[in-house]
Design an enzyme around this catalytic site. Structure first.
Site, mmCIF file in Angstrom:
data_model
loop_
_atom_site.group_PDB
_atom_site.id
_atom_site.type_symbol
_atom_site.label_atom_id
_atom_site.label_comp_id
_atom_site.label_asym_id
_atom_site.label_seq_id
_atom_site.Cartn_x
_atom_site.Cartn_y
_atom_site.Cartn_z
ATOM 1 N N GLU A 63 0.808 -1.217 0.000
ATOM 2 C CA GLU A 63 0.000 0.000 0.000
ATOM 3 C C GLU A 63 0.844 1.270 0.000
ATOM 4 O O GLU A 63 0.339 2.361 0.238
ATOM 5 C CB GLU A 63 -0.959 -0.019 1.187
ATOM 6 N N LYS A 85 -15.778 -1.381 2.161
ATOM 7 C CA LYS A 85 -15.047 -1.908 1.012
ATOM 8 C C LYS A 85 -16.069 -2.480 0.039
ATOM 9 O O LYS A 85 -16.719 -3.483 0.339
ATOM 10 C CB LYS A 85 -14.063 -3.003 1.440
#
Length: 422
Positions: free
Chosen positions: A205, A335
């Site tokens: 990330e 999400k």
């Protein structure tokens, strides 16, 4: 006319070099909506099913041709001719075609690609940016970024138990100024790591993944970087954690720094850190089915600490209702690929916000250059957003889209700032 005339799907690569699904929906007006589906590394057991091919001779079994074919052969014939603006109806059709609770027939990756592409095509037909199409005139607040600048856990092989150590800038009631602060702290942290002879390589990330002696050392590094960058910990920059505790949960105990500790001991560590550091948020502090620990931690820390359920709730209204009944957690991580359609995502966010839960829009560790979640964060009035560190194009793309939205909103735009945690 918003009539859908074409649905195209293909296999593309995500940020980890793994295949994922991309869908294009075109309307009679000539407008095309494109959506690429993300993929997680640490996934909750209760998430919707991501359909992979399993052919070890192709992409090591991670191909998504089955999902791509499902879009072409099973979904497209059912929605071509429908109005792209009928999002709820189309999402229901997608669920009905699949026919399973976890979308394991068509694959949530196939279904989500279509659902989001339909919304993006409809927004273009309505001549609206996606955030405005989703949220209407009320979509005017910019989320606070939770910036993952130090990686551990499943996102990095470096000995740290905690998956994400994040900085949370709330500077001058401005998203742009807060983004600048985060960037300056990120680069300052890089200099500190280099000076100590530690690795400045980054994880999935975009956060650094140095080998450190303890989880607390990571927190201390963040504090030093904040101060050295000229900011004030606890005043305009805070800290947040994603523990991803499900990954550490074994036989009723949690793996921790080479040993095993009880849930009560882990809660004690969180409480001590809350006293020592400007910590405002802990995500997945306990495992997805360790309900007793979630209830206990919420009772003891919930009035002063944001306790986010990711694996716990998996963006699923049914799981969220369980949490509300048990009084477990006080914030929902959102999400879209955990649940599989835009409509169900909206239902989960709406349920959370009606019950005074904070909502945090989130990327996945396997991302693409698709910036949809930035628009959804504003459109769904989410308080915060997680989209990684301040490097890697698939991460900065979302931050940059939020800059454009802030500019587009002009004087009407507001930054959630510290109110995002109250």
């Amino acid at each position: 006319m918003s009539e859908i005339i074409s649905v195209i799907s293909r296999e593309i690569l995500d940020s980890r070099g793994n295949p994922t699904v991309e869908v294009e929906v075109t309307t009679a007006d000539g407008n095309m909506g494109r959506a690429a589906v993300p993929s997680g590394a640490s996934t909750g057991a209760h998430e919707a099913c991501e359909l992979r091919d399993g052919d070890k001779n192709r992409f090591l079994g991670k191909g998504v041709y089955k999902a791509v074919d499902n879009v072409r052969e099973k979904i497209a014939p059912e929605i071509v001719g429908l109005q792209a603006t009928e999002q709820v109806y189309i999402d229901k059709i997608l669920r009905d075609i699949d026919g399973t609770e976890n979308k394991s027939n068509l694959g949530a990756n196939a279904i989500l690609g279509v659902s989001l592409a339909v919304a993006k095509a409809a927004a273009k037909d309505c001549r609206l940016p996606l955030y405005r199409y989703v949220g209407g005139s009320q979509a005017s607040r910019l989320p606070v970024p939770l910036m993952n600048v130090l990686n551990g856990g499943a996102h990095a092989n470096n000995g740290l138990d905690i998956q994400e150590f994040m900085i949370v800038p709330t500077v001058n009631n401005s998203y742009a100024e807060s983004l600048r602060a985060g960037t300056e702290i990120f680069h300052t942290l890089k200099k500190i790591l280099a000076k100590k002879g530690l690795s400045t390589a980054v994880g999935d990330e975009g956060g650094f993944a140095p080998k450190l002696g303890s989880n607390q050392e990571a927190l201390d590094l963040l504090m030093n970087a904040i101060v050295d960058a000229g900011y004030d910990p606890g005043q305009n920059v805070f800290l947040a954690l994603d523990v991803a505790a499900t990954e550490m949960f074994k036989e009723g105990k949690y793996e921790w720094q080479g040993g095993h500790i009880s849930p009560t001991e882990l809660l004690g560590i969180y409480k001590s850190w809350a006293e020592k550091y400007p910590l405002v948020s802990i995500e997945d502090g306990f495992a997805e089915d360790d309900w007793d620990s979630w209830v206990q931690s919420t009772a003891q820390m919930g009035s002063t600490m944001q306790l986010i359920g990711d694996d716990l709730f998996v963006t699923n209204p049914k799981r969220l209702r369980m949490g509300l009944e048990k009084k477990a957690g006080n914030a929902l991580l959102v999400k879209v690929n955990q649940i599989g359609t835009l409509t169900e995502t909206y239902e989960a966010v709406n349920l959370a916000q009606r019950n005074k839960f904070r909502t945090i829009m989130s990327h996945r560790s396997g991302e693409t250059e698709d910036v949809t979640i930035a628009d959804l964060a504003v459109g769904l009035n989410c308080h915060q957003i997680k989209t990684g560190s301040l490097c890697r194009g698939e991460r900065t793309a979302k931050y940059n889209q939020l800059l454009r939205i802030e500019e587009d909103l002009g004087g009407m735009g507001l930054y959630w700032d510290k109110a995002a945690f109250r």
